[in-house]
Design a protein around this motif. Structure first.
Motif, PDB file in Angstrom:
ATOM      1  N   ILE A 184       0.864  -1.185   0.000  1.00  0.00           N
ATOM      2  CA  ILE A 184       0.000   0.000   0.000  1.00  0.00           C
ATOM      3  C   ILE A 184       0.894   1.226   0.000  1.00  0.00           C
ATOM      4  N   ARG A 185       0.876   1.980  -1.092  1.00  0.00           N
ATOM      5  CA  ARG A 185       1.801   3.094  -1.280  1.00  0.00           C
ATOM      6  C   ARG A 185       1.138   4.455  -1.095  1.00  0.00           C
ATOM      7  N   LEU A 186      -0.190   4.471  -0.974  1.00  0.00           N
ATOM      8  CA  LEU A 186      -0.908   5.738  -0.853  1.00  0.00           C
ATOM      9  C   LEU A 186      -1.919   5.623   0.280  1.00  0.00           C
ATOM     10  N   LEU A 187      -1.818   6.525   1.247  1.00  0.00           N
ATOM     11  CA  LEU A 187      -2.737   6.562   2.382  1.00  0.00           C
ATOM     12  C   LEU A 187      -3.519   7.865   2.341  1.00  0.00           C
ATOM     13  N   VAL A 188      -4.796   7.788   2.669  1.00  0.00           N
ATOM     14  CA  VAL A 188      -5.650   8.978   2.701  1.00  0.00           C
ATOM     15  C   VAL A 188      -6.402   9.008   4.022  1.00  0.00           C
ATOM     16  N   LEU A 189      -6.796  10.212   4.428  1.00  0.00           N
ATOM     17  CA  LEU A 189      -7.612  10.363   5.633  1.00  0.00           C
ATOM     18  C   LEU A 189      -8.277  11.722   5.603  1.00  0.00           C
ATOM     19  N   ASP A 190      -9.263  11.903   6.465  1.00  0.00           N
ATOM     20  CA  ASP A 190      -9.840  13.230   6.653  1.00  0.00           C
ATOM     21  C   ASP A 190      -9.978  13.489   8.143  1.00  0.00           C
ATOM     22  N   THR A 191      -9.899  14.763   8.512  1.00  0.00           N
ATOM     23  CA  THR A 191      -9.988  15.146   9.916  1.00  0.00           C
ATOM     24  C   THR A 191     -10.594  16.538  10.016  1.00  0.00           C
ATOM     25  N   GLU A 192     -11.114  16.860  11.179  1.00  0.00           N
ATOM     26  CA  GLU A 192     -11.773  18.146  11.361  1.00  0.00           C
ATOM     27  C   GLU A 192     -10.776  19.296  11.173  1.00  0.00           C
ATOM     28  N   THR A 193     -11.152  20.269  10.368  1.00  0.00           N
ATOM     29  CA  THR A 193     -10.305  21.423  10.100  1.00  0.00           C
ATOM     30  C   THR A 193     -10.071  22.239  11.367  1.00  0.00           C
ATOM     31  N   ASP A 194      -8.825  22.699  11.530  1.00  0.00           N
ATOM     32  CA  ASP A 194      -8.415  23.523  12.670  1.00  0.00           C
ATOM     33  C   ASP A 194      -8.422  22.761  13.994  1.00  0.00           C
ATOM     34  N   SER A 195      -8.409  21.460  13.920  1.00  0.00           N
ATOM     35  CA  SER A 195      -8.362  20.649  15.135  1.00  0.00           C
ATOM     36  C   SER A 195      -6.912  20.313  15.471  1.00  0.00           C
ATOM     37  N   PRO A 196      -6.640  19.888  16.706  1.00  0.00           N
ATOM     38  CA  PRO A 196      -5.288  19.418  17.028  1.00  0.00           C
ATOM     39  C   PRO A 196      -4.836  18.279  16.125  1.00  0.00           C
ATOM     40  N   ALA A 197      -5.778  17.427  15.707  1.00  0.00           N
ATOM     41  CA  ALA A 197      -5.417  16.315  14.821  1.00  0.00           C
ATOM     42  C   ALA A 197      -4.892  16.828  13.489  1.00  0.00           C
ATOM     43  N   GLU A 198      -5.502  17.886  12.955  1.00  0.00           N
ATOM     44  CA  GLU A 198      -5.031  18.439  11.686  1.00  0.00           C
ATOM     45  C   GLU A 198      -3.584  18.901  11.812  1.00  0.00           C
ATOM     46  N   ARG A 199      -3.263  19.581  12.896  1.00  0.00           N
ATOM     47  CA  ARG A 199      -1.892  20.061  13.094  1.00  0.00           C
ATOM     48  C   ARG A 199      -0.918  18.900  13.264  1.00  0.00           C
ATOM     49  N   MET A 200      -1.369  17.833  13.917  1.00  0.00           N
ATOM     50  CA  MET A 200      -0.516  16.668  14.116  1.00  0.00           C
ATOM     51  C   MET A 200      -0.192  15.997  12.788  1.00  0.00           C
ATOM     52  N   TYR A 201      -1.188  15.854  11.901  1.00  0.00           N
ATOM     53  CA  TYR A 201      -0.937  15.228  10.602  1.00  0.00           C
ATOM     54  C   TYR A 201       0.018  16.068   9.761  1.00  0.00           C
ATOM     55  N   GLU A 202      -0.143  17.372   9.809  1.00  0.00           N
ATOM     56  CA  GLU A 202       0.772  18.235   9.063  1.00  0.00           C
ATOM     57  C   GLU A 202       2.200  18.064   9.570  1.00  0.00           C
ATOM     58  N   ALA A 203       2.363  18.008  10.894  1.00  0.00           N
ATOM     59  CA  ALA A 203       3.694  17.849  11.474  1.00  0.00           C
ATOM     60  C   ALA A 203       4.288  16.482  11.143  1.00  0.00           C
ATOM     61  N   ALA A 204       3.418  15.490  10.908  1.00  0.00           N
ATOM     62  CA  ALA A 204       3.877  14.135  10.613  1.00  0.00           C
ATOM     63  C   ALA A 204       4.173  13.924   9.133  1.00  0.00           C
ATOM     64  N   GLY A 205       4.097  14.994   8.314  1.00  0.00           N
ATOM     65  CA  GLY A 205       4.477  14.884   6.916  1.00  0.00           C
ATOM     66  C   GLY A 205       3.358  14.552   5.955  1.00  0.00           C
ATOM     67  N   TRP A 206       2.109  14.655   6.413  1.00  0.00           N
ATOM     68  CA  TRP A 206       0.986  14.421   5.511  1.00  0.00           C
ATOM     69  C   TRP A 206       0.740  15.667   4.669  1.00  0.00           C
ATOM     70  N   THR A 207       0.229  15.468   3.447  1.00  0.00           N
ATOM     71  CA  THR A 207      -0.012  16.553   2.509  1.00  0.00           C
ATOM     72  C   THR A 207      -1.492  16.896   2.461  1.00  0.00           C
ATOM     73  N   ARG A 208      -1.784  18.176   2.650  1.00  0.00           N
ATOM     74  CA  ARG A 208      -3.167  18.644   2.622  1.00  0.00           C
ATOM     75  C   ARG A 208      -3.676  18.680   1.183  1.00  0.00           C
ATOM     76  N   VAL A 209      -4.836  18.092   0.938  1.00  0.00           N
ATOM     77  CA  VAL A 209      -5.466  18.133  -0.383  1.00  0.00           C
ATOM     78  C   VAL A 209      -6.398  19.333  -0.487  1.00  0.00           C
ATOM     79  N   GLY A 210      -7.223  19.529   0.527  1.00  0.00           N
ATOM     80  CA  GLY A 210      -8.188  20.619   0.505  1.00  0.00           C
ATOM     81  C   GLY A 210      -9.174  20.479   1.634  1.00  0.00           C
ATOM     82  N   THR A 211     -10.125  21.398   1.674  1.00  0.00           N
ATOM     83  CA  THR A 211     -11.110  21.453   2.748  1.00  0.00           C
ATOM     84  C   THR A 211     -12.512  21.368   2.174  1.00  0.00           C
TER      85      THR A 211
END
Length: 202
Positions: free
Chosen positions: A142-169
């Motif tokens: 599995i070479r591609l992972l996707v997810l969604d999370t609530e915008t402006d939540s602590p989880a969103e900031r954590m995913y960004e810090a972990a190297g995930w790429t934002r697609v959009g809102t």
């Protein structure tokens, strides 16, 4: 000390009550996980048990993080409804991976239901759960992972810090546990496909 493990279907069934406690606490804390508050403990346990067939069939992979005897952070973090029998350790977090099933999509998977007990946050546990998931996904091709999370939540900031790429809102995609609509941010993380070793000729 924490340990992260992939659960079998039988282990998931056995842990459904303890996972229900984690889910109820997380929803009551305001996390958007697909449930409204107040969430009944038995309804939460039934939801975890409903995942057992998918885990047994390999359609869903589910990890838990367990806190050791010191509670994971050097404190007494025991709590009602979360302690495992037999000294296996309190369930401090969990995450899921659902591999895609279409023939043209078996290189991708969806990450879902990442949650960490409030007592264990700030210890890097979410990152450890994601690392275990990403390693297992790569091992399964599995070479591609996707997810969604609530915008402006602590989880969103954590995913960004972990190297995930934002697609959009997406506006008003889901409600929070109180029923208030919120936007959702979609992320992806891709790994390079394996490169075949060169074949020498002659």
């Amino acid at each position: 000390m924490y340990t992260v493990e992939l659960l079998t279907a039988e282990q998931l069934a056995d842990a459904s009550g303890r996972l229900a406690g984690l889910l109820v606490d997380t929803v009551d804390g305001g996390a958007s996980l697909g449930f409204l508050a107040p969430l009944d403990h038995e309804a939460a346990a039934a939801w975890w048990r409903s995942l057992v067939p998918d885990v047994a069939a390999g359609r869903l992979l589910l990890w838990v993080a367990r806190a050791g005897e010191d509670g994971g952070n050097g404190t007494d973090a025991g709590g009602a409804g979360t302690e495992d029998a037999g000294g296996a350790g309190r369930i401090a977090g969990t995450v899921q991976l659902r591999p895609a099933t279409p023939a043209n999509g078996r290189h991708r998977g969806e990450v879902a239901k990442l949650m960490v007990d409030p007592r264990d946050r700030g210890q890097g546990l979410a990152g450890r759960l994601l690392d275990a998931l990403e390693s297992a996904a790569a091992g399964r091709g599995i070479r591609l992972l996707v997810l969604d999370t609530e915008t402006d939540s602590p989880a969103e900031r954590m995913y960004e810090a972990a190297g995930w790429t934002r697609v959009g809102t997406v506006p008003d995609y889901a409600t929070d546990p109180a029923g208030v609509p919120h936007p959702t941010t979609v992320f992806f993380k891709a790994s390079a496909p394996a490169v075949p070793s060169p074949v020498s000729v002659g």
